[in-house]
Design a protein around this motif. Sequence first.
Motif, PDB file in Angstrom:
ATOM      1  N   LYS A  69       0.807  -1.233   0.000  1.00  0.00           N
ATOM      2  CA  LYS A  69       0.000   0.000   0.000  1.00  0.00           C
ATOM      3  C   LYS A  69       0.840   1.283   0.000  1.00  0.00           C
ATOM      4  CE  LYS A  69      -0.398  -0.026   4.998  1.00  0.00           C
ATOM      5  NZ  LYS A  69       0.943  -0.572   5.109  1.00  0.00           N
ATOM      6  N   ASP A 225      -2.392   3.822   8.889  1.00  0.00           N
ATOM      7  CA  ASP A 225      -3.797   3.451   8.661  1.00  0.00           C
ATOM      8  C   ASP A 225      -4.511   4.461   7.752  1.00  0.00           C
ATOM      9  OD1 ASP A 225      -3.726   5.357  10.619  1.00  0.00           O
ATOM     10  OD2 ASP A 225      -4.957   4.274  12.061  1.00  0.00           O
ATOM     11  N   LEU A 228      -3.920   3.321   4.206  1.00  0.00           N
ATOM     12  CA  LEU A 228      -4.853   2.238   3.881  1.00  0.00           C
ATOM     13  C   LEU A 228      -6.245   2.806   3.555  1.00  0.00           C
ATOM     14  CD1 LEU A 228      -4.339  -0.757   3.821  1.00  0.00           C
ATOM     15  CD2 LEU A 228      -5.177  -0.930   6.146  1.00  0.00           C
ATOM     16  N   SER A 240      -2.215  -7.055  -0.755  1.00  0.00           N
ATOM     17  CA  SER A 240      -2.693  -7.085   0.634  1.00  0.00           C
ATOM     18  C   SER A 240      -2.755  -8.519   1.136  1.00  0.00           C
ATOM     19  CB  SER A 240      -4.059  -6.405   0.729  1.00  0.00           C
ATOM     20  OG  SER A 240      -4.930  -6.986  -0.218  1.00  0.00           O
TER      21      SER A 240
END
Length: 326
Positions: A69, A225, A228, A240
């Motif tokens: 990511k 996060d 993401l 992922s």
Amino acid sequence: MAKKEKEPAGQKKCDRCGAKAAITLAYGPHHFCEKHFTDFFEKRFRKTARKYGLIRNGEKILVALSGGKDSTLLLHLLKKFYSRNHKIEALIIDEGISGYRDEAIKIAVKNCKKLGVKPKIVSFKKEFGVTNDKIMPLIFKNSKLGGTCAFCGTMRRNLMNRGAKRLGADKLATGHNLDDEAQSILMNIFNNDFERFRRTGATAGVMEHNGFVKRIKPFYETPEDEILAYCSFRGIEHFSGDCCPYSWTAKRNEYRKIIDDLEKKFPNTKFSLLRFYENLKPLLAQKKGEKKAAKKALGKCEKCGEPTEHELCMACKQVKKIIDLI
Ligand code: SF4
Ligand SMILES: [Zn+2]
Ligand SMILES: [Zn+2]
């Protein structure tokens, strides 16, 4: 740090437009709809690049692309905001980890095609004559060889630098994010590794020397996060799957748990740690004289040509040890 909204629909409203919030960032706290979150995210990304002088006009930026990511989004955003005045290319390192890296590389190449970016794949097998699948079982059996990720990381950094020089890159951009940096700061303190502690930062990581391509970390101030969340809101495909089969011994995993736990209890911990480090950095620069002396003393590795104080660089020394065991 970022939490997808769990409250019933309509309970939390976007700070900017009053629409239903899609995400809550506990450290603000901020509530954003998808559009205002991505605006906020992109603004911070560009601000980090300006604040630390990461990208200069006309430079060729090479993204160290893994397919995960962080580096995938980094490539998307560099293309989006910098491709007008910069050349953006991608360097993919294939460590030779079947079922993991080969899958991630497929997605990395797919993203490159989509963005019209030229990817260059450099492999452990071709450059060092050995893959991680061969190396790691030997490391598990012989603890004197060091940790799996430390071993692999030394080889990877060697190839990234060699690849960046071959491709004539001015800067090598990596996907390191705020979480990685907070973990590194803490790890270096607990390991009493002053040199590494001093060298980290948004532009640092390696010694200043013309044999090393400067590394930049445009996600230095971006929580993991939120990367993401951005990928999910914008439908950016990234690898992922399961994590690397050799990562479970990494010391970093323990620091990740500690910092994540603190962040949950005391939102903003990661940013605070980074700010504290940045405040400390001018004091750490006092040892600059030593850095210059080191610069003069570097020669070239007999095997790969990378800068080193010895006959062989660290990566080639490691590989020699392993090959002797095979
Ligand atoms: S997790 Fe560790 S062993 Fe796996 S690719 Fe990353 S550095 Fe290498
Ligand atoms: Zn909004
Ligand atoms: Zn070497």
